[in-house]
Design an enzyme around this catalytic site. Structure first.
Site, PDB file in Angstrom:
ATOM      1  CG  ASP A  11      42.545  34.334 -13.125  1.00 30.82           C
ATOM      2  OD1 ASP A  11      43.698  33.857 -13.034  1.00 30.82           O
ATOM      3  OD2 ASP A  11      42.103  34.865 -14.166  1.00 30.82           O
TER       4      ASP A  11
ATOM      5  CE1 TYR B 218      52.479  27.301 -14.220  1.00 30.06           C
ATOM      6  CE2 TYR B 218      54.122  27.660 -15.931  1.00 30.06           C
ATOM      7  CZ  TYR B 218      53.022  26.978 -15.460  1.00 30.06           C
ATOM      8  OH  TYR B 218      52.480  25.981 -16.229  1.00 30.06           O
TER       9      TYR B 218
ATOM     10  NE  ARG C  27      52.083  40.198 -14.920  1.00 32.99           N
ATOM     11  CZ  ARG C  27      51.022  39.401 -14.934  1.00 32.99           C
ATOM     12  NH1 ARG C  27      49.816  39.924 -15.012  1.00 32.99           N
ATOM     13  NH2 ARG C  27      51.168  38.087 -14.863  1.00 32.99           N
TER      14      ARG C  27
ATOM     15  CG  ASP D 106      46.273  30.111 -13.971  1.00 37.40           C
ATOM     16  OD1 ASP D 106      45.588  29.420 -14.726  1.00 37.40           O
ATOM     17  OD2 ASP D 106      46.716  31.231 -14.289  1.00 37.40           O
ATOM     18  CD  GLU D 107      41.567  31.128 -15.676  1.00 38.77           C
ATOM     19  OE1 GLU D 107      40.404  30.833 -16.001  1.00 38.77           O
ATOM     20  OE2 GLU D 107      42.315  31.840 -16.369  1.00 38.77           O
TER      21      GLU D 107
END
Length: 397
Positions: free
Chosen positions: A21, A26, A58, A113-114
């Site tokens: 993951d 992006y 974040r 993305d995984e």
DNA sequence: CTGGGGTCCT
DNA sequence: AGGACCC
């Protein structure tokens, strides 16, 4: 040996599945393209939304799918990069999959993305040497005693392979990611999220119940979407525990026996689904959303732009599509979702015989025919999205 | 002021 | 052709 489990109605825990993951995908791609963004709070913007952001952002409370306005309030210094054009993300996504395929041909993509990788055969091969691997990374559930993983050689070996995969992604592509290692896809995906970012976690078979217990609601089980979850709530079922305790006949009455059985397995951490190699894409599509499109002329210009971009991607793919689909979203007071309509038609093979200009012009004519089956252009209309999709991609005939 | 993609099933 | 699911 496997037959023995199946005959007893028990699970096959002999597989070793790695879930990879990528961290804030992006944002990582943009930070690789422009390293000066690394130490700044970065958000990737699509229309009015921050679709993802780096970990600096974040820290300021910015989250995925947050409105631009709210994100800027939380973090006025937030740097925004437009991410509506997925070209660079798509290219990096496939490079990641190709890198993982060096470890096993069994690589299944999930979004950009995984990836799931079934490394069972590699583990078996490595364990034929007498070498006994140490477990690499975190373990779930956490334990005080180290080195008691002798019973879990296969898992430890899987964790070594996962570490090698992550090293390859970092040295070859500059990408960091998380990995989860477990005996099925569901558990590998769930355990991967235990330590973020840029870390990996292995699940001991004895920790399955505890891992499922970390989920807030049954909605957090991959495979149980918003629709299914609402129907569950109707039955008074909300938590994973509720679902585990639900009588089989109640679930069967609402969902049918097959879906009920799958749900009952999932909520117990049981997932026999194989890692299915993904291969080249089944469809190639491009879409644009906007405030308003109210004339055929406007629609034709937008569809021309989409077709030009699609033709470039088609060249890179090498195959030719035999089906063309146009989708529109009409402005509607209520549900912005699900109010998409589509029409499709066959593409005459000779269309791709001539020059690109000619091909695009003929495809546009087909698009207009499909468009007019959904939109009465003699009356006022208001669209907020147009999508063009190439399907039935084949080698050329 | 909720993207722009994808998959498979019905 | 639409609907569910995934990111």
């Amino acid at each position: 040996m496997i037959l023995f489990f199946l005959l007893l109605g028990e699970e096959d825990t002999s597989r070793v599945i790695v879930h990879i993951d990528v961290d804030c995908f992006y944002a990582q791609v943009e930070m690789i393209r422009d390293p000066s963004l690394r130490d700044k709070p970065l958000g990737i913007q699509q229309k009015y939304i921050v679709v993802t952001c780096n970990y600096v952002a974040r820290k300021h409370g910015v989250t995925k799918l947050m409105g631009i306005k709210q994100a800027k309030e939380l973090c006025p210094e937030l740097v925004l990069v437009k991410g509506e054009d997925l070209t660079h993300y798509r290219e990096m996504s496939y490079r990641i999959t190709v890198t993982l395929q060096k470890f096993s041909p069994l690589v299944e993509r999930l979004g950009f993305d995984e990836n799931f990788v079934d490394v069972t055969e590699t583990v078996d091969a490595r364990l034929k040497s007498t070498f006994s691997p140490q477990l690499n990374g975190h373990i779930f559930p956490e334990m005080e005693i180290e080195g008691t993983y002798e019973r879990h050689k296969r898992l430890a070996c899987g964790s070594q392979i996962a570490a090698e995969m992550r090293q390859a992604l970092h040295s070859d592509l500059g990408i960091t990611c998380c990995a989860g290692i477990a005996h099925n896809k569901l558990l590998a995906k769930l355990v991967a999220g235990q330590h973020k970012p840029n870390q990996q976690t292995s699940l001991l078979p004895g920790g399955v119940g505890k891992l499922m217990g970390t989920l807030k609601t049954a909605r957090n089980i991959p495979g149980i979407g918003s629709r299914t979850f609402k129907r569950l709530q109707t039955l008074g079922i909300s938590t994973v525990q509720d679902l585990q305790d639900a009588p089989a006949d109640v679930l069967q009455a609402e969902f049918g026996s097959q879906t009920a059985q799958v749900m009952q397995q999932l909520c117990r951490g049981v997932d026999p689904s194989p890692v299915t190699p993904t291969g080249p894409p089944q469809t190639i599509s491009d879409e644009d959303s906007f405030k308003k499109c109210a004339s055929l002329q406007d629609a034709k210009e937008r569809m021309t732009g989409l077709l030009q971009s699609l033709m470039k991607r088609l060249k890179g793919d090498g195959r030719f599509p035999h089906v063309l689909r146009v989708t529109v979203r009409k402005l509607s007071a209520s549900n912005k979702w699900t109010n998409r309509e589509s029409r499709q038609c066959a593409i005459p093979s000779h269309l791709f015989g001539t020059g690109a200009e000619e091909t695009i012009s003929k495809l546009l004519d087909l698009c207009v025919v499909l468009f007019c089956k959904m939109v009465d252009v003699n009356h006022p209309f208001h669209l907020t999205l147009i999508n063009i999709c190439f399907a039935k991609l084949e080698a050329r005939s």
